[in-house]
Design an enzyme around this catalytic site. Structure first.
Site, PDB file in Angstrom:
ATOM      1  N   ASP A 157      -0.582   7.864   6.759  1.00 21.69           N
ATOM      2  CA  ASP A 157      -1.050   7.299   5.484  1.00 21.69           C
ATOM      3  C   ASP A 157      -1.195   5.790   5.626  1.00 21.69           C
ATOM      4  OD1 ASP A 157       1.808   6.981   5.615  1.00 21.69           O
ATOM      5  OD2 ASP A 157       1.865   6.582   3.461  1.00 21.69           O
TER       6      ASP A 157
ATOM      7  N   GLU B 208       4.759   7.395   4.189  1.00 20.05           N
ATOM      8  CA  GLU B 208       5.593   6.257   4.589  1.00 20.05           C
ATOM      9  C   GLU B 208       5.349   5.060   3.687  1.00 20.05           C
ATOM     10  OE1 GLU B 208       7.201   2.764   6.609  1.00 20.05           O
ATOM     11  OE2 GLU B 208       5.128   3.078   5.997  1.00 20.05           O
ATOM     12  N   GLU B 209       4.099   4.820   3.368  1.00 17.01           N
ATOM     13  CA  GLU B 209       3.767   3.615   2.593  1.00 17.01           C
ATOM     14  C   GLU B 209       4.160   3.726   1.123  1.00 17.01           C
ATOM     15  OE1 GLU B 209       3.245   1.081   4.142  1.00 17.01           O
ATOM     16  OE2 GLU B 209       1.871   1.309   5.819  1.00 17.01           O
TER      17      GLU B 209
ATOM     18  N   THR C  54      -6.472 -16.466 -26.582  1.00 13.76           N
ATOM     19  CA  THR C  54      -5.178 -16.970 -27.035  1.00 13.76           C
ATOM     20  C   THR C  54      -4.327 -15.814 -27.517  1.00 13.76           C
ATOM     21  OG1 THR C  54      -6.247 -17.428 -29.137  1.00 13.76           O
ATOM     22  CG2 THR C  54      -5.975 -19.291 -27.644  1.00 13.76           C
TER      23      THR C  54
HETATM   24  N1  BES Z   1       5.033  -0.514   9.776  1.00 12.41           N
HETATM   25  C1  BES Z   1       5.575  -1.050   8.586  1.00 12.41           C
HETATM   26  C2  BES Z   1       6.917  -1.722   8.767  1.00 12.41           C
HETATM   27  C3  BES Z   1       6.938  -2.874   9.730  1.00 12.41           C
HETATM   28  C4  BES Z   1       5.889  -3.747   9.837  1.00 12.41           C
HETATM   29  C5  BES Z   1       8.036  -3.059  10.506  1.00 12.41           C
HETATM   30  C6  BES Z   1       5.938  -4.789  10.736  1.00 12.41           C
HETATM   31  C7  BES Z   1       8.110  -4.107  11.389  1.00 12.41           C
HETATM   32  C8  BES Z   1       7.037  -4.972  11.514  1.00 12.41           C
HETATM   33  C9  BES Z   1       5.698   0.075   7.553  1.00 12.41           C
HETATM   34  O1  BES Z   1       4.517   0.832   7.464  1.00 12.41           O
HETATM   35  C10 BES Z   1       5.898  -0.517   6.197  1.00 12.41           C
HETATM   36  O2  BES Z   1       4.998  -1.146   5.703  1.00 12.41           O
HETATM   37  N2  BES Z   1       7.064  -0.297   5.596  1.00 12.41           N
HETATM   38  C11 BES Z   1       7.323  -0.720   4.268  1.00 12.41           C
HETATM   39  C12 BES Z   1       8.526  -0.027   3.711  1.00 12.41           C
HETATM   40  C13 BES Z   1       8.271   1.252   2.993  1.00 12.41           C
HETATM   41  C14 BES Z   1       9.567   1.786   2.438  1.00 12.41           C
HETATM   42  C15 BES Z   1       7.224   1.157   1.933  1.00 12.41           C
HETATM   43  C16 BES Z   1       7.626  -2.188   4.230  1.00 12.41           C
HETATM   44  O3  BES Z   1       8.224  -2.733   5.174  1.00 12.41           O
HETATM   45  O4  BES Z   1       7.289  -2.801   3.231  1.00 12.41           O
HETATM   46 MN    MN Z   2       3.875   1.360   9.306  1.00 12.06          MN
HETATM   47 MN    MN Z   3       3.064  -0.335   6.266  1.00 12.15          MN
END
Ligand code: BES
Ligand code: MN
Ligand code: MN
Length: 452
Positions: free
Chosen positions: A86, A150-151, A312
């Site tokens: 995703d 995940e996102e 306003t």
């Molecule tokens: N891949 C990222 C996390 C990441 C990015 C780790 C760069 C280290 C370096 C992951 O897809 C992500 O965006 N995670 C989210 C957390 C999730 C619980 C929504 C984040 O870190 O905001």
């Molecule tokens: Mn990621």
């Molecule tokens: Mn991400």
């Protein structure tokens, strides 16, 4: 042999990845629900083509999980690869130089939503597997678990892991969803931050009011929300929520020195961000501020009139989305509670404040003395000609702590992105070189992991 295979198949690898990137698998947006499924189906097809024994689309209450495996000999070790198909929403669309779901290569970089986070990185594993199958190099068993939420906080992944412990039995977790320091300084991530994501709603009058007729006599929820938010940091950049730092693991002098040995140029950092000055918690370097320190940030704030021109109005409501990044040994649910209590306690009597929690996740630190970490390190040495530097990343991958807790498994975070790849931003991109070298490094990892 591996390199030759990659070179002669590179165009096809990219063509396939481009097809996948064209599917807008935005998990947060229900209008893309079918696209998310299409992206899962696409991946399933590619696993089949690459030679897995078994691949299935596992239904969840939300978006499906793609599971695949190749068991060559149950007595051999098993690597479990995790990733996500995703992607983040693409907006603001007008800030993209080319459409987010029409991938293009410019300056040897693939521009598209998900090119780096995480489809491009997952696809390296699919192709590394294809290569090991074609060249008869697969030295152990491999399982793949690629999720579609995940996102949006992986709401259903915990249940899936708990219910499928036998299926997921493995010796090590391998994830490519993090960043390198740079192409010249390969690195392996050894720590990730946790997360507590909150929403605050402030209500003032029972309806929007004329800001002249009522202004000055009635509390303005936007003003109040801004005051409350401003009070959440002190003059040293520390979070003021009582108890926020109680469980924070302070690193020793030598550990901090080690972290600060990683190559970092403040000038380049500022230049890349278009900023003349940066700001953060006093007493810590930039690398420490993102790697080992907890933070609080407003992700979005709204209320009142935000349309064209001026209207306003004294708004009835104001809202903010606020996230806190956590470090060992903070606990997401505890921080969520501290935040809620604190916000309620500072809410003035002339407004009504409600706090709700979105998703969270625990921080994680991965071992550097394991066989798997050493295999990853040797793989980088072989392919990049340099010993990778251990780094703590600021982002979050909550599944890492979950894998440790539920399956007792350690993770190797072998990511190949760059901080400058603009993940979650307009013009997300991923270097073709990162993609190609990543595939080769993954193949080398298996070799060293099983040999060790
Ligand atoms: N891949 C990222 C996390 C990441 C990015 C780790 C760069 C280290 C370096 C992951 O897809 C992500 O965006 N995670 C989210 C957390 C999730 C619980 C929504 C984040 O870190 O905001
Ligand atoms: Mn990621
Ligand atoms: Mn991400």
């Amino acid at each position: 042999m591996v390199r030759e295979y990659i070179v002669s198949n590179q165009q096809r690898f990219l063509d396939e990845l481009f097809q996948w990137l064209r599917i807008p698998s935005v998990s947060a947006d229900s209008r893309h629900k079918e696209d998310v499924r299409k992206a899962a189906e696409f991946l399933k097809g590619k696993f089949t083509g690459a030679g897995v024994d078994k691949v299935e689309i596992c239904e969840t209450k939300g978006h499906p999980i793609v599971y695949a495996e190749k068991i060559i000999d149950p007595s051999l070790p098993t690597v479990l690869v995790y990733g996500h198909y995703d992607v983040q929403p693409a907006d603001p669309l007008n800030l993209w130089d080319s459409p987010p779901f029409e991938p293009v290569i410019k300056n040897d970089k693939i521009f598209a939503r998900g090119s780096c986070d995480d489809k491009g990185q997952v696809y390296m594993h699919v192709k590394a597997f294809e290569i090991m199958m074609k060249l008869k190099l697969l030295p152990c068993n491999v399982k793949f678990m690629v999720e579609g939420e995940e996102e949006v906080g992986s709401d259903n992944l915990g249940t899936f892991v708990k219910e499928n412990k036998t299926k997921l039995k493995a010796d090590i977790i391998l994830i490519s969803d993090t960043a390198l320091i740079s192409l010249d300084h390969p690195s392996i991530t050894t720590g990730l931050r946790g997360l507590s994501y909150m929403q605050v709603e402030v209500t003032g009058p029972n309806r929007d009011l004329h800001s002249g007729v009522y202004g000055g006599a009635v509390a303005n929820p936007v003003n109040v929300l801004c005051d409350m938010i401003a009070s959440l940091h002190d003059e040293n950049g520390k979070v003021t929520i009582p108890g926020f730092y109680n469980k924070v693991q302070e690193l020793s002098k030598s550990e901090r020195e080690a972290i600060n040995k990683a190559p970092f140029s403040l000038d380049e950092y500022k230049k890349e961000l278009g900023m003349e000055e940066i700001k953060g918690e006093k007493g810590y370097t930039t690398v420490e501020r993102t790697g080992i320190r907890p933070t609080l940030d407003v992700n979005g704030i709204w209320g009142g009139y935000t349309g064209e021109g001026a209207k306003t109005v004294l708004p009835s409501k104001a809202h903010a989305k606020i996230s806190m990044r956590l470090v060992p040994n903070q606990v997401s649910s505890e921080i969520t509670e501290l935040f809620t209590k604190h916000i309620e306690s500072i809410a003035p009597p002339y407004v009504k404040v409600t706090v709700t929690a979105h998703h969270g996740g625990e921080p994680a630190v991965t071992p550097t003395d394991s066989k798997a970490f050493k295999a990853a390190s040797t793989a980088f040495e072989e392919v990049w000609g340099k010993t990778p530097i251990p780094t703590r990343d600021g982002g979050s991958i909550p599944i890492v702590a979950l894998f440790k807790g539920e399956l007792g498994l350690d993770t190797v975070l072998m990511g190949f992105g760059l901080d400058s790849d603009a993940i979650h931003s307009p013009n997300e991109h991923y270097g073709v070189k990162n993609f190609v070298l990543g595939i080769e490094t993954i193949v080398a990892f298996y070799k060293h992991f099983v040999k060790a």
